[in-house]
Enzyme design. Structure first.
Site, PDB file in Angstrom:
ATOM      1  N   LYS A 173      25.693  46.529  18.061  1.00 20.05           N
ATOM      2  CA  LYS A 173      26.577  46.588  19.232  1.00 20.05           C
ATOM      3  C   LYS A 173      26.601  45.208  19.866  1.00 20.05           C
ATOM      4  O   LYS A 173      25.641  44.441  19.734  1.00 20.05           O
ATOM      5  CB  LYS A 173      26.048  47.596  20.259  1.00 20.05           C
ATOM      6  CG  LYS A 173      27.069  48.034  21.284  1.00 20.05           C
ATOM      7  CD  LYS A 173      27.906  49.175  20.747  1.00 20.05           C
ATOM      8  CE  LYS A 173      29.014  49.596  21.691  1.00 20.05           C
ATOM      9  NZ  LYS A 173      29.652  50.846  21.218  1.00 20.05           N
TER      10      LYS A 173
ATOM     11  N   ASP B 205      35.179  48.934  22.231  1.00 22.57           N
ATOM     12  CA  ASP B 205      34.438  49.873  23.087  1.00 22.57           C
ATOM     13  C   ASP B 205      35.064  49.699  24.471  1.00 22.57           C
ATOM     14  O   ASP B 205      36.219  49.248  24.569  1.00 22.57           O
ATOM     15  CB  ASP B 205      32.925  49.560  23.070  1.00 22.57           C
ATOM     16  CG  ASP B 205      32.078  50.678  23.686  1.00 22.57           C
ATOM     17  OD1 ASP B 205      31.849  51.687  23.019  1.00 22.57           O
ATOM     18  OD2 ASP B 205      31.668  50.556  24.868  1.00 22.57           O
TER      19      ASP B 205
HETATM   20  P1  NDP Z   1      38.190  52.235  27.698  1.00 26.23           P
HETATM   21  O1  NDP Z   1      37.896  50.882  28.203  1.00 26.23           O
HETATM   22  O2  NDP Z   1      39.448  52.462  26.941  1.00 26.23           O
HETATM   23  O3  NDP Z   1      38.182  53.305  28.891  1.00 26.23           O
HETATM   24  C1  NDP Z   1      37.047  53.467  29.663  1.00 26.23           C
HETATM   25  C2  NDP Z   1      37.349  54.480  30.745  1.00 26.23           C
HETATM   26  O4  NDP Z   1      36.131  54.839  31.388  1.00 26.23           O
HETATM   27  C3  NDP Z   1      38.264  53.932  31.826  1.00 26.23           C
HETATM   28  O5  NDP Z   1      39.006  54.988  32.387  1.00 26.23           O
HETATM   29  C4  NDP Z   1      37.255  53.379  32.825  1.00 26.23           C
HETATM   30  O6  NDP Z   1      37.739  53.266  34.148  1.00 26.23           O
HETATM   31  C5  NDP Z   1      36.158  54.409  32.764  1.00 26.23           C
HETATM   32  N1  NDP Z   1      34.887  53.774  33.114  1.00 26.23           N
HETATM   33  C6  NDP Z   1      34.304  52.723  32.500  1.00 26.23           C
HETATM   34  N2  NDP Z   1      33.172  52.372  33.130  1.00 26.23           N
HETATM   35  C7  NDP Z   1      33.045  53.229  34.147  1.00 26.23           C
HETATM   36  C8  NDP Z   1      32.080  53.390  35.157  1.00 26.23           C
HETATM   37  N3  NDP Z   1      31.011  52.589  35.223  1.00 26.23           N
HETATM   38  N4  NDP Z   1      32.260  54.404  36.036  1.00 26.23           N
HETATM   39  C9  NDP Z   1      33.353  55.217  35.969  1.00 26.23           C
HETATM   40  N5  NDP Z   1      34.301  55.107  35.032  1.00 26.23           N
HETATM   41  C10 NDP Z   1      34.138  54.135  34.130  1.00 26.23           C
HETATM   42  O7  NDP Z   1      36.924  52.653  26.820  1.00 26.23           O
HETATM   43  P2  NDP Z   1      36.780  53.795  25.734  1.00 26.23           P
HETATM   44  O8  NDP Z   1      37.659  54.939  26.067  1.00 26.23           O
HETATM   45  O9  NDP Z   1      36.883  53.170  24.416  1.00 26.23           O
HETATM   46  O10 NDP Z   1      35.247  54.209  25.922  1.00 26.23           O
HETATM   47  C11 NDP Z   1      34.828  55.309  26.747  1.00 26.23           C
HETATM   48  C12 NDP Z   1      33.453  55.770  26.307  1.00 26.23           C
HETATM   49  O11 NDP Z   1      33.513  56.193  24.926  1.00 26.23           O
HETATM   50  C13 NDP Z   1      32.341  54.725  26.352  1.00 26.23           C
HETATM   51  O12 NDP Z   1      31.135  55.351  26.665  1.00 26.23           O
HETATM   52  C14 NDP Z   1      32.290  54.215  24.908  1.00 26.23           C
HETATM   53  O13 NDP Z   1      31.042  53.658  24.598  1.00 26.23           O
HETATM   54  C15 NDP Z   1      32.519  55.518  24.164  1.00 26.23           C
HETATM   55  N6  NDP Z   1      32.980  55.402  22.790  1.00 26.23           N
HETATM   56  C16 NDP Z   1      34.106  54.715  22.470  1.00 26.23           C
HETATM   57  C17 NDP Z   1      34.533  54.657  21.155  1.00 26.23           C
HETATM   58  C18 NDP Z   1      35.801  54.003  20.760  1.00 26.23           C
HETATM   59  O14 NDP Z   1      36.166  54.099  19.586  1.00 26.23           O
HETATM   60  N7  NDP Z   1      36.528  53.348  21.656  1.00 26.23           N
HETATM   61  C19 NDP Z   1      33.760  55.271  20.076  1.00 26.23           C
HETATM   62  C20 NDP Z   1      32.618  56.039  20.531  1.00 26.23           C
HETATM   63  C21 NDP Z   1      32.262  56.077  21.840  1.00 26.23           C
HETATM   64  P3  NDP Z   1      38.121  51.825  34.751  1.00 26.23           P
HETATM   65  O15 NDP Z   1      39.479  51.521  34.187  1.00 26.23           O
HETATM   66  O16 NDP Z   1      38.113  51.989  36.218  1.00 26.23           O
HETATM   67  O17 NDP Z   1      37.067  50.864  34.293  1.00 26.23           O
HETATM   68  O1  2IT Z   2      30.400  53.619  20.185  1.00 17.16           O
HETATM   69  C1  2IT Z   2      31.087  53.573  19.141  1.00 17.16           C
HETATM   70  O2  2IT Z   2      30.848  54.274  18.170  1.00 17.16           O
HETATM   71  C2  2IT Z   2      32.238  52.656  19.130  1.00 17.16           C
HETATM   72  N1  2IT Z   2      32.513  52.016  20.143  1.00 17.16           N
HETATM   73  C3  2IT Z   2      33.028  52.462  17.863  1.00 17.16           C
HETATM   74  C4  2IT Z   2      32.318  51.539  16.915  1.00 17.16           C
HETATM   75  C5  2IT Z   2      33.114  51.137  15.706  1.00 17.16           C
HETATM   76  O3  2IT Z   2      32.585  50.276  14.968  1.00 17.16           O
HETATM   77  O4  2IT Z   2      34.210  51.632  15.470  1.00 17.16           O
END
Ligand code: NDP
Ligand code: 2IT
Length: 453
Positions: free
Chosen positions: A126, A166
């Protein structure tokens, strides 16, 4: 926790001071693994647990860049190359002001087990930065990404370490990062996943994490003869994962009613339909606006601002059967978990990484909630990243249907593996133990084969 587990954790905390999220992630694994270590003295002798919690390599670097006013800015970049026993390091990059080494270590550690569960050949890693893309111009984001990659390119490649997105890193950022990697190395290779479709990306990668979390929930519901049809679903976040989780809930006949961001959340009792979802996607991905604006367009919906002074998150008091936390770590605490259970929620599938605090998890387990922990439930994203890597190596691309079908069968498999492993180790229905033990066994066996390295 047993005496042995306590002694182990004391050592971890002393060696990794000031990293509470990392301690939390390790403690959960250690608790799950105690019965495994009892059955397998060979893992104890080879110090597999001691080795698996230690990253193979930590890289930390300066990221200087110039903003639109001509002022020099300095951020910190990092990449934790955690474990390469079963494949190249693989895992996302997070750009958010809260990023620190402890957070990247917890995410990298979880990634090791998650990637093993996908059955694809990917190690865990990561990275990220305390850079905040919010409020920055495209030009500033590009300057930052180019500077970040000017150091990171020394450490990554298609066969050694493959980052992705992420929080705060989506298609725009991956594009800027890839462009700079290619300029510096002259290699057009699958060094990043989540790429654009016309330059090596995979269909369904943007959808994969959200879709996968809902497929996982669907499998859990099936164990009780239930489905998504008509279920009220509370989704947190409004980014990549939340948007596509919502889309899949609609496909399966469920009723999504909420979205949130770090400022607050909206509730739409009429249900968020496809048109409303399209509005949110445009608002968040193109306009880069705030979720509050949903109520300007749909005045029947309500908005409540987040209150950092209270010891609960009011979003989780919205009545639902299914909860899909898809924002960030520790967004559900013990109070929130109790509220969810009290209001009749009986299925929680984690799109986010570690969104529930340990005492919150205990509430779910004690109340027999169908609880899918992030490292199993959100593995669909990295699984399709693995499929993107395969397509890049073969220099071809699969159709939408083909990738979605593979994603679906991977999620069904992960669910079955977690279910069966939990049962084998005497804790039926406990997907936390199932995921931790199944992920661990695959990596541990590879480490045993490869000697003390
Ligand atoms: P994005 O940046 O697309 O969206 C994040 C969302 O979460 C936004 O709505 C953001 O609001 C909110 N958010 C972030 N930080 C906080 C906080 N501290 N408190 C409240 N709301 C918060 O990210 P993703 O959708 O990609 O990721 C969301 C989650 O999913 C994370 O935990 C990530 O690690 C996990 N994840 C993502 C993957 C991926 O493929 N993208 C894969 C597996 C897991 P704001 O706009 O106000 O910051
Ligand atoms: O937390 C996760 O699994 C991710 N943000 C996606 C990682 C990836 O390599 O697609």
């Amino acid at each position: 926790m047993s005496g042995a587990a306590w002694a182990f954790m004391e050592d971890v905390i002393a060696k990794n001071p000031g990293e509470p999220e990392f301690h939390q992630a390790v403690q959960e694994i250690v608790e799950s693994l105690m019965p495994v270590l009892e059955r397998h003295p060979e893992y104890r002798k080879a110090k597999i647990l001691e080795r698996i919690i230690e990253p193979e390599r930590v890289i930390m670097f300066r990221v200087p860049w110039v903003d639109d006013r001509g002022e020099v800015q300095v951020n910190r970049g990092m990449r934790v190359e955690y474990n390469s026993a079963i494949g190249p390091y693989k895992g996302g990059l997070r750009f958010h002001p809260s990023v620190n080494l402890g957070i990247i270590k917890f995410l990298g550690f979880e990634q090791v087990f998650k990637n093993a569960l996908t059955t694809l050949p990917m190690g865990g890693g990561k990275g990220g930065s305390d850079f905040d893309p919010k409020g920055k111009s495209d030009n500033e984001v590009m300057s930052f990404c180019q500077s970040f990659m000017s150091e990171l390119f020394h450490h990554i490649c298609g066969n050694c370490d493959v980052p992705a997105g992420d929080i705060g890193v989506g298609g725009r950022e991956i594009g800027f990062l890839f462009g700079q990697y290619k300029k510096l190395t002259r290699q057009f290779e699958g060094v990043l996943t989540g790429k654009g479709l016309n330059w090596g990306g995979s269909l369904i990668r943007p959808e994969a994490t959200g879709y996968g979390a809902v497929y996982f929930a669907e499998e859990m519901l099936k164990t009780r003869g239930e489905s998504f049809a008509g279920k009220r679903c509370v989704v947190s976040g409004s980014g990549n994962v939340a948007q596509f989780a919502t889309e899949k809930v609609l496909d399966l006949g469920g009723k999504p009613i909420t979205f949130s961001d770090s400022s607050g959340f909206i509730v739409d009792e009429d249900g968020i339909d496809r048109d409303k979802l399209a509005f949110v996607m445009h608002l968040k991905n193109v306009k880069r606006g705030r979720i509050k604006e949903y109520t300007d367009k749909y005045p029947k919906a309500t908005y409540q601002a987040a209150d950092p002074k209270v010891d609960h998150n009011a979003l989780w008091a919205v009545k639902c059967e299914v909860a899909l936390p898809s924002a960030t770590q520790n967004e559900i605490n013990i109070n929130d978990a109790n509220t969810l259970v009290k209001n009749g929620c009986y299925c929680v599938s984690e799109g986010a990484n570690m969104p529930t605090t340990p005492d919150g998890v205990n509430v779910f387990l004690e109340n027999k909630v169908l609880y899918g922990p992030g490292k199993a439930a959100n593995a669909g994203g990295v699984a399709v990243s693995g499929l993107e890597m395969s397509q890049n190596s073969m220099r071809l691309s699969w159709s939408r249907e083909e990738v979605d079908q593979k994603l679906h069968s991977i999620m069904v498999n992960i669910h079955e593996n977690c279910r069966a492993t939990a049962e084998e180790y005497g804790t039926p229905g406990n997907y936390v133990n199932g995921a931790n033990i199944a992920g661990f066994l695959k990596v541990a066996n590879a480490m045993m084969d490869q000697g003390v390295v």
